[in-house]
Design a protein around this motif. Sequence first.
Motif, PDB file in Angstrom:
ATOM      1  N   LYS A 158      50.406  57.153  45.883  1.00  0.00           N
ATOM      2  CA  LYS A 158      49.736  58.453  46.043  1.00  0.00           C
ATOM      3  C   LYS A 158      50.676  59.582  45.618  1.00  0.00           C
ATOM      4  O   LYS A 158      50.250  60.557  44.991  1.00  0.00           O
ATOM      5  N   ASN A 159      51.964  59.463  45.995  1.00  0.00           N
ATOM      6  CA  ASN A 159      52.944  60.473  45.576  1.00  0.00           C
ATOM      7  C   ASN A 159      53.108  60.468  44.059  1.00  0.00           C
ATOM      8  O   ASN A 159      53.271  61.515  43.423  1.00  0.00           O
ATOM      9  N   PHE A 160      53.071  59.260  43.476  1.00  0.00           N
ATOM     10  CA  PHE A 160      53.160  59.137  42.019  1.00  0.00           C
ATOM     11  C   PHE A 160      51.989  59.839  41.345  1.00  0.00           C
ATOM     12  O   PHE A 160      52.161  60.622  40.398  1.00  0.00           O
ATOM     13  N   THR A 161      50.791  59.579  41.836  1.00  0.00           N
ATOM     14  CA  THR A 161      49.591  60.198  41.271  1.00  0.00           C
ATOM     15  C   THR A 161      49.651  61.719  41.381  1.00  0.00           C
ATOM     16  O   THR A 161      49.290  62.446  40.443  1.00  0.00           O
ATOM     17  N   ARG A 162      50.124  62.195  42.527  1.00  0.00           N
ATOM     18  CA  ARG A 162      50.234  63.644  42.739  1.00  0.00           C
ATOM     19  C   ARG A 162      51.212  64.269  41.729  1.00  0.00           C
ATOM     20  O   ARG A 162      50.925  65.311  41.128  1.00  0.00           O
ATOM     21  N   SER A 163      52.356  63.625  41.545  1.00  0.00           N
ATOM     22  CA  SER A 163      53.365  64.134  40.602  1.00  0.00           C
ATOM     23  C   SER A 163      52.849  64.080  39.170  1.00  0.00           C
ATOM     24  O   SER A 163      53.074  65.003  38.376  1.00  0.00           O
ATOM     25  N   PHE A 164      52.154  62.990  38.840  1.00  0.00           N
ATOM     26  CA  PHE A 164      51.643  62.825  37.481  1.00  0.00           C
ATOM     27  C   PHE A 164      50.600  63.893  37.163  1.00  0.00           C
ATOM     28  O   PHE A 164      50.600  64.487  36.085  1.00  0.00           O
ATOM     29  N   ARG A 165      49.709  64.133  38.123  1.00  0.00           N
ATOM     30  CA  ARG A 165      48.673  65.153  37.931  1.00  0.00           C
ATOM     31  C   ARG A 165      49.303  66.542  37.770  1.00  0.00           C
ATOM     32  O   ARG A 165      48.856  67.339  36.925  1.00  0.00           O
ATOM     33  N   LYS A 166      50.318  66.809  38.560  1.00  0.00           N
ATOM     34  CA  LYS A 166      50.988  68.107  38.468  1.00  0.00           C
ATOM     35  C   LYS A 166      51.646  68.280  37.103  1.00  0.00           C
ATOM     36  O   LYS A 166      51.670  69.374  36.527  1.00  0.00           O
ATOM     37  N   HIS A 167      52.182  67.177  36.570  1.00  0.00           N
ATOM     38  CA  HIS A 167      52.902  67.237  35.299  1.00  0.00           C
ATOM     39  C   HIS A 167      51.962  67.280  34.096  1.00  0.00           C
ATOM     40  O   HIS A 167      52.177  68.051  33.147  1.00  0.00           O
ATOM     41  N   TYR A 168      50.905  66.450  34.120  1.00  0.00           N
ATOM     42  CA  TYR A 168      50.018  66.325  32.964  1.00  0.00           C
ATOM     43  C   TYR A 168      48.642  66.971  33.145  1.00  0.00           C
ATOM     44  O   TYR A 168      47.859  67.047  32.197  1.00  0.00           O
ATOM     45  N   GLY A 169      48.341  67.386  34.367  1.00  0.00           N
ATOM     46  CA  GLY A 169      47.039  67.999  34.604  1.00  0.00           C
ATOM     47  C   GLY A 169      45.910  66.993  34.736  1.00  0.00           C
ATOM     48  O   GLY A 169      44.722  67.363  34.685  1.00  0.00           O
ATOM     49  N   LYS A 170      46.256  65.733  34.882  1.00  0.00           N
ATOM     50  CA  LYS A 170      45.249  64.670  35.050  1.00  0.00           C
ATOM     51  C   LYS A 170      45.900  63.501  35.764  1.00  0.00           C
ATOM     52  O   LYS A 170      47.123  63.369  35.785  1.00  0.00           O
TER      53      LYS A 170
ATOM     54  N   GLU B 217      42.997  58.810  34.538  1.00  0.00           N
ATOM     55  CA  GLU B 217      42.341  59.685  33.553  1.00  0.00           C
ATOM     56  C   GLU B 217      43.141  59.718  32.249  1.00  0.00           C
ATOM     57  O   GLU B 217      42.576  59.685  31.150  1.00  0.00           O
ATOM     58  N   TYR B 218      44.450  59.778  32.398  1.00  0.00           N
ATOM     59  CA  TYR B 218      45.335  59.806  31.215  1.00  0.00           C
ATOM     60  C   TYR B 218      45.165  58.522  30.409  1.00  0.00           C
ATOM     61  O   TYR B 218      45.039  58.550  29.183  1.00  0.00           O
ATOM     62  N   ARG B 219      45.149  57.390  31.109  1.00  0.00           N
ATOM     63  CA  ARG B 219      44.999  56.082  30.440  1.00  0.00           C
ATOM     64  C   ARG B 219      43.643  55.964  29.720  1.00  0.00           C
ATOM     65  O   ARG B 219      43.572  55.462  28.593  1.00  0.00           O
TER      66      ARG B 219
END
Length: 242
Positions: A221-233, A237-239
């Motif tokens: 969940k922390n990974f997803t939060r950081s990824f969304r903050k960095h890439y906006g998705k 969704e990115y994949r």
Amino acid sequence: MYKLLIADDEYEIRNGLSSYFPWEDIGFEVVGQAANGIEVLEFITDHSVDVILSDIRMPEMSGIDIAKKLFEQNSTIQIVFLSGYKDFHYAQQAINYGVKNYISKPTKYSELSSTFIRIKERLDQKPNSKVSSQQESTSDKIVETIKKYVNEHYKEASLEGASQLVHMNPYYISKYFKEKTSGNFSDYVVSIKMNKAAELLLDMKLKIYEISEMVGYSNSKNFTRSFRKHYGKTPKEYRNEE
């Protein structure tokens, strides 16, 4: 590194200051010790010195006498006095010789550190082409080493790990990195983690929770939060968009 000479007539004090304070962490190298003012003047005749940390009271030739001599010679060497409470009025004489820095006895780590960080900042601003060039080269190498470490060890990269490579304390590395790159060390680590995660997401055989662990996140969940903050998705969704 700026060159520092330590002068005190008590061996235990000057040796303790030379050996047990992390001078290199704040940009200084102890190049010598002196027991009195005469030894100080003899040393600076044959050696390059940027700063003298000196007891204000010493036999044969005092710290005030050193300051007077350097003032008369138009020397650029900066002096920091170690002075006790009883030396306050005595130390006032040094103002006439351009001495601005005093550290009280007994010496406190925080006072010593803050004083010399300020001095280094002033020295860094001096227009000396050769010194500036050398410092810039050293700065580039340090930042390059830190970035290389993060790129190779992004999963567990930390200030403590970087400190072992560049021989600076973690607090100073954080400040130093931000000063030289205009970005936080922690933000740089996260950006490298996210870039690597984006690469790994192209491999459809890998689960998102596996990628999370591969870049150093035990909690997906922390990974997803950081990824969304960095890439906006989100990673999913990115994949799907790639």
